[in-house]
Design an enzyme around this catalytic site. Structure first.
Site, short mmCIF file in Angstrom:
data_model
loop_
_atom_site.label_atom_id
_atom_site.label_comp_id
_atom_site.label_asym_id
_atom_site.label_seq_id
_atom_site.Cartn_x
_atom_site.Cartn_y
_atom_site.Cartn_z
N ASP A 66 77.44 -12.92 41.88
CA ASP A 66 77.66 -14.33 41.53
C ASP A 66 78.31 -15.08 42.69
OD1 ASP A 66 76.78 -13.72 38.94
OD2 ASP A 66 78.83 -13.42 38.19
N ASP A 112 80.43 -7.92 34.94
CA ASP A 112 81.34 -8.86 35.60
C ASP A 112 82.73 -8.26 35.57
OD1 ASP A 112 79.43 -10.90 36.11
OD2 ASP A 112 79.57 -11.57 34.04
#
Length: 177
Positions: A157, A131
């Site tokens: 995401d 991330d």
């Protein structure tokens, strides 16, 4: 009692759909973008480093890893989550190719598919998801609501979240068939 004359009924309107290659091309393009940005982040951002502002106050880059799902749910379950994500992503893509849908549904399911497969690749390859997007603005909202930071996220995401939101919104505005 007289039966209605069906010849006078308006013909059913078939929703316009994309050519069969479009959902596959969209999913592949988003998957490549997701993997490229993850590789760039690993090579150029230090783990635990200070956030690098992209749009000050709104979006920064900050490398982190997640072995679970959103908000670190099921943390430490990277492999089972990766297998589940991969199966869902492939199933959605096969569904939109085999069963023609309207353009909005095809677009949304292609986004969700790309996101699921993108994070599955990380989970299978590294045992964790990379991330890198941090939003100070979203974190200020979640801190005000429940005292926690908004999760750091990635392109995959974003694909899943945008796809689900658009699919839900579309279900309210489209005429029922």
């Amino acid at each position: 009692m007289q039966q209605p004359d069906l010849r006078d009924a308006a013909p059913a309107v078939r929703p316009r759909s994309f050519p069969v290659w479009v959902p596959v091309a969209l999913a592949v393009l988003l998957l490549v973008a997701d993997q490229w940005i993850k590789a760039w982040s690993i090579a150029n951002l230090g783990l635990g480093g200070a956030p690098r502002p992209v749009v000050p106050g709104l979006l920064s880059l900050l490398l982190t890893y997640n072995t679970g799902a959103a908000w670190s749910l099921l943390s430490g379950s990277a492999l089972p989550l990766a297998v589940g994500r991969l199966l869902v992503g492939i199933a959605l893509l096969v569904y939109v190719v085999v069963r023609r849908q309207d353009r909005l549904t095809t677009f949304c399911l292609s986004l969700i598919s790309a996101g699921a497969v993108g994070n599955a690749i990380d989970g299978l390859r590294q045992g964790k998801v990379t991330d890198m997007f941090y939003s100070p603005a979203l974190s200020s909202v979640t801190r005000a609501i429940n005292g926690s930071e908004f999760p750091i996220f990635n392109v995959a995401d974003s694909c899943v979240v945008v796809g689900v939101i658009l699919l839900l919104l579309g279900s309210f505005v489209r005429p029922r068939r």
